[in-house]
Enzyme design. Structure first.
Site, PDB file in Angstrom:
ATOM      1  N   ASP A 125      26.923  87.653  58.886  1.00 57.03           N
ATOM      2  CA  ASP A 125      27.519  88.050  57.603  1.00 57.03           C
ATOM      3  C   ASP A 125      26.666  87.629  56.407  1.00 57.03           C
ATOM      4  O   ASP A 125      27.012  87.933  55.260  1.00 57.03           O
ATOM      5  CB  ASP A 125      28.922  87.443  57.470  1.00 57.03           C
ATOM      6  N   ARG A 179      35.653 102.192  60.516  1.00 57.78           N
ATOM      7  CA  ARG A 179      34.906 101.316  61.437  1.00 57.78           C
ATOM      8  C   ARG A 179      35.273 101.603  62.896  1.00 57.78           C
ATOM      9  O   ARG A 179      36.400 101.956  63.204  1.00 57.78           O
ATOM     10  CB  ARG A 179      35.185  99.839  61.090  1.00 57.78           C
ATOM     11  N   LYS A 225      29.764  96.935  59.754  1.00 52.31           N
ATOM     12  CA  LYS A 225      30.578  95.932  59.051  1.00 52.31           C
ATOM     13  C   LYS A 225      31.496  96.645  58.047  1.00 52.31           C
ATOM     14  O   LYS A 225      31.715  97.839  58.157  1.00 52.31           O
ATOM     15  CB  LYS A 225      29.671  94.906  58.376  1.00 52.31           C
TER      16      LYS A 225
END
Ligand code: S3P
Length: 449
Positions: free
Chosen positions: A326, A128, A353
């Site tokens: 989310d 990430r 994410k």
């Protein structure tokens, strides 16, 4: 998540009449911040309702490694913090496992100290982008050494005298906003964060609760200017963490989709920066009754009664994305059972994410017979009311890419689809919702792992 091990596939099957009353574990965002701010503040912080998922436990371990004392007595976590500005240099790398929030916020918290701190994580976290946090920290004087591109592992070393900056957050990210503010805690003068699109405001609210000199001004266009005076005193607090709306989403959508269901979910955080999914589902025709709306410890909280509903497709406005960021995977599952088309836009943040959630959702839906179109920053889902033909009769498994929300979303799908739905791994569910399997089974869900 551990760094290795054998995947644990799981399969969900068509279920009937989900029923019962459940209490969802504590909110993940507030739990991380409770350990961080309690670990930093002078004196004692007492926390009840903390989410004891792996992500949060890793944040607790990091705070301990930097000098905080953290113990549990009965249901209460008791923290003795170091005092603001007095974190100790960690002797070993700080391992954040799967957790972007723990890692990015701690980079801000300790990165401005004049010593080395080393950050590591699992395969998902190590893929990430960290540049979004490291760029403003560099402006504050933080040196980033020993890093390949903008991916973990990373070593940070702060300056003798951090520089207070004014930073306009370039993407809708509470993690980036928070990292800069937490760096500001150990920076002399006023650190200013300008937030063009409001994201979850737990950092601002909780820092004010701990006694930080922090103000928020919102202009007529909704642009927020957050000012924090650094090097002030933080004092330990008593915190009761409300239930996580992002975890609530799974039993909630399951109850909407499974015929005959009637489920009550107690003590859910209803902070308006987190309720986009509930609003969207209500627009789709969901029967969600908000009961006993109340304020607890400065946060809105309510109990939710959810009954099976026939849903209709909607267009979800892009501006709503930060308040349900989310929840798009599980909303996409709900949309798969709705009459008509659901169009979701403004989803660029989904690509960074725990997995590329936009791609992971689209591939999972396709594998289970859903007609959907993945755009660069959008997803369109054409639903099948009743779920006829959905699922994967041959047992083909959804690739979860170490992403807890992909795993839980597709297990919810299998409870209402004609054929079972299998996910290739369910181990990472413990990062955010360790009770998921037992809680769902208690409602009558058929999930085997
Ligand atoms: C979080 C912020 C969000 C969210 C994450 C928790 C937080 O991430 O996706 O699960 O606690 O600040 P971004 O800030 O990257 O949008």
């Amino acid at each position: 998540m551990s760094h290795s091990g054998t995947p644990a596939p799981a399969t969900a099957r068509k279920s009937e009449n989900l029923r019962g009353t459940v209490r969802i574990p504590g909110d993940k965002s507030i739990s991380h911040r409770s350990f961080m701010f309690g670990g930093l503040a002078a004196g004692e912080t007492r926390i009840t309702g903390l989410l004891e998922g792996e992500d949060v436990i890793n944040t607790g371990k990091a705070m301990k490694a930097m000098g905080a004392r953290i113990d549990k007595q009965g249901d209460t976590w008791i923290i003795h913090g170091t005092g603001n500005g007095a974190l100790l240099a960690p002797e070993a790398p700080l391992d954040f496992g799967n957790a972007g929030t723990g890692c990015r916020l701690t980079m801000g918290l300790v990165g401005v100290y004049d010593f080395d701190s080393i950050f590591i994580g699992d395969a998902s976290l190590s893929s990430r982008p960290m540049g979004r946090v490291l760029n403003p920290l560099r402006e504050m004087g933080v040196q980033v050494t020993a890093m390949a591109g903008d991916k973990l592992p990373a070593t940070l070393h702060g300056p003798k005298m951090p520089n207070p900056i004014t930073y306009r957050v370039p993407m809708a990210s509470a993690q980036v906003k928070s990292a800069v503010l937490l760096a500001g805690l150990n920076t002399p003068g006023i650190t200013t964060v300008i937030e063009p699109v409001m994201t979850r405001d737990h950092t601002e609210k909780m820092l004010q609760g701990f006694g930080a000199d922090l103000s928020v001004e919102t202009d007529s266009e909704g642009v927020r200017t957050i000012r924090l005076e650094g090097r002030g005193k933080l004092t330990g607090q008593v915190i009761d963490v409300p239930g996580d709306p992002s975890s609530t989403a799974f039993p909630l959508v399951a109850a909407l989709l499974v015929p005959g269901s009637d489920v009550t979910i107690m003590n859910v955080l209803m902070n308006p920066t987190r309720t986009g999914l509930i609003l969207t589902l209500q627009e789709m025709g969901a029967d969600i009754e908000v009961m006993n709306a109340r304020n607890a410890g400065g946060e809105d909280v309510a109990d939710l009664r959810v009954r099976h509903s026939e849903l209709k497709g909607v267009s979800v406005p892009p501006g709503r994305a930060p308040s349900m960021i989310d929840e798009y995977p599980v909303l996409s599952v709900a949309a798969s059972f709705a009459e008509g088309t659901t169009i979701m836009t403004g989803l660029e943040e989904l690509r960074v994410k725990e997995s590329d959630r936009l791609a992971a959702v689209a591939r999972g839906l396709e594998l289970n017979g859903v007609d959907c179109t993945e755009g660069e920053t959008s997803l369109t889902v054409r639903g099948v009311p009743g779920g006829k033909g959905l699922g994967n009769a041959k047992g083909g498994a959804v690739k979860t890419h170490l992403d807890h929300r992909i795993a839980m979303s597709f297990l919810v799908m299998g409870l209402a689809s004609q054929h079972p739905v299998t996910v290739d791994d369910s181990r990472m569910i413990v990062t955010s919702f360790p009770e998921f399997m037992d809680l769902m089974a208690g409602l009558g869900a058929r999930i085997e792992s």
